[in-house]
Design a protein around this motif. Structure first.
Motif, short mmCIF file in Angstrom:
data_model
loop_
_atom_site.label_atom_id
_atom_site.label_comp_id
_atom_site.label_asym_id
_atom_site.label_seq_id
_atom_site.Cartn_x
_atom_site.Cartn_y
_atom_site.Cartn_z
N SER A 48 0.83 -1.21 0.00
CA SER A 48 0.00 0.00 0.00
C SER A 48 0.86 1.26 0.00
O SER A 48 0.64 2.18 -0.79
CB SER A 48 -0.94 0.00 1.22
OG SER A 48 -1.65 1.21 1.28
N GLU A 61 -5.39 1.53 -2.10
CA GLU A 61 -6.67 1.23 -1.45
C GLU A 61 -6.93 -0.27 -1.42
O GLU A 61 -7.33 -0.83 -0.39
CB GLU A 61 -7.81 1.94 -2.19
CG GLU A 61 -9.18 1.64 -1.59
CD GLU A 61 -10.32 2.25 -2.38
OE1 GLU A 61 -11.47 2.05 -1.96
OE2 GLU A 61 -10.06 2.92 -3.40
N ARG A 65 -7.45 -2.62 1.90
CA ARG A 65 -8.71 -3.37 2.07
C ARG A 65 -8.43 -4.85 2.33
O ARG A 65 -9.05 -5.46 3.19
CB ARG A 65 -9.58 -3.21 0.82
CG ARG A 65 -10.33 -1.91 0.72
CD ARG A 65 -11.25 -1.94 -0.50
NE ARG A 65 -12.05 -0.76 -0.63
CZ ARG A 65 -13.20 -0.54 0.01
NH1 ARG A 65 -13.64 -1.45 0.88
NH2 ARG A 65 -13.89 0.55 -0.19
N LEU A 84 -7.00 4.34 4.89
CA LEU A 84 -7.95 3.91 3.86
C LEU A 84 -8.96 5.01 3.58
O LEU A 84 -9.24 5.33 2.40
CB LEU A 84 -8.67 2.63 4.31
CG LEU A 84 -9.75 2.10 3.37
CD1 LEU A 84 -9.16 1.79 1.99
CD2 LEU A 84 -10.41 0.86 3.97
N THR A 100 -15.84 4.42 6.10
CA THR A 100 -14.59 3.91 6.66
C THR A 100 -14.25 4.61 7.97
O THR A 100 -13.95 3.96 8.97
CB THR A 100 -13.44 4.10 5.64
OG1 THR A 100 -13.74 3.34 4.46
CG2 THR A 100 -12.12 3.62 6.22
#
Length: 294
Positions: A48, A61, A65, A84, A100
């Motif tokens: 990430s 993203e 996740r 996120l 989120t």
């Protein structure tokens, strides 16, 4: 001061607050020792951050996740939800970002970074009352935080609650009597109240202290336009664009108004389109365009 001006300025207030800075992306924050975390979990987190370094938000993203879904009960996973949400927000996925942040706050209700980011997002979405709730919670937890008081003051201004906004701005000065941010807020409040002389003195003071402050130049440009000083307004809005890292939608809308006032309709139309693409209130933009067609 016309109702149209108030509507435009309130839209600008929301954007000035939310566009000042997108949520920061932070390295993983956790009390869990790194060497005790599952290898595939840390690999996804590394993926990430590598993607973020390339500016590849969709891949960043997706990796987060996957990490959160694979290990939802790790304390560090709730902390990662801040990143996120910020990544989703930067992609314009505002509803997803809100879900989120809210889900993370269910597990970490005392996390100030998460709540601040949600407050900023709710402001961007025009959900003022919900944003006020978050700022109220933040101020209860940290009564002397200037950023929280300023955020709430701008929301009060957007709602036309000038007295409440003034109380927050005065509280900032009580905490820190040298605060230039508070003076910018009071200058904006004075503009909305029609006290142009006081507003100009405050903007001049801030610019003397911070000669490259884009917000101060944008505010003074708005003030000069209201006073009919079109040349001065154009000079200041150009300064605001020169010094801004990333000009806010409100700056484009204001420059459009100034260009319209000096008769440059083509430049005004281009600025209105740029403001709309950056999230400025569509109804206000349509009113500005209608005025341009007259």
């Amino acid at each position: 001061m016309t109702d149209l001006f108030l509507r435009r300025l309130r839209s600008a207030l929301l954007l000035l607050l939310s566009a000042a800075a997108l949520p920061a992306l932070h390295a993983q924050s956790t009390t869990t020792p790194t060497d005790s975390l599952p290898a595939d979990y840390t690999r996804l987190i590394d993926n990430s951050f590598d993607a973020l370094g390339r500016g590849d938000f969709p891949t960043a993203e997706s990796a987060l996740r996957q990490a959160i879904k694979a290990y939802p009960d790790l304390p560090s996973s709730y902390a990662l939800m801040n990143n996120l949400g910020a990544i989703q927000q930067r992609q314009g996925k505002l509803e997803e970002a809100l879900l989120t942040y809210s889900a993370a706050l269910q597990k970490l209700p005392q996390d100030k970074l998460l709540r601040t980011n949600r407050a900023m997002l709710l402001t961007e979405m025009g959900r003022t009352d919900e944003a006020l709730f978050d700022y109220n919670e933040l101020i209860l937890a940290e009564p002397t935080n200037e950023v929280y008081h300023y955020g709430r003051a701008m929301l009060y201004l957007a709602k036309g609650l000038y007295g409440d906004a003034e109380l927050d701005l005065e509280e900032i000065l009580r905490i820190n009597d040298s605060s230039l941010k508070a003076r910018l807020g009071i200058a904006l409040l004075s503009t909305m109240r029609g006290d142009y002389d006081k507003a100009e003195r405050l903007y001049n003071y801030v610019i003397d202290k911070l000669p490259k402050n884009a917000d101060a130049y944008e505010g003074r440009a708005r003030l000069f336009l209201r006073k009919g000083m079109k040349g001065y307004a154009l000079r200041d809005i150009n300064k605001a664009f020169e010094y801004a890292t990333s000009p806010a939608a409100s700056a484009y809308a204001l420059r459009g108004e100034i260009n319209a006032a000096i008769g440059d309709k083509k430049a005004a139309a281009e600025d209105y389109s740029a403001a709309e693409s950056r999230g400025f209130n569509k109804a206000s933009i349509e009113q500005l365009r209608a005025a341009l067609r007259k």
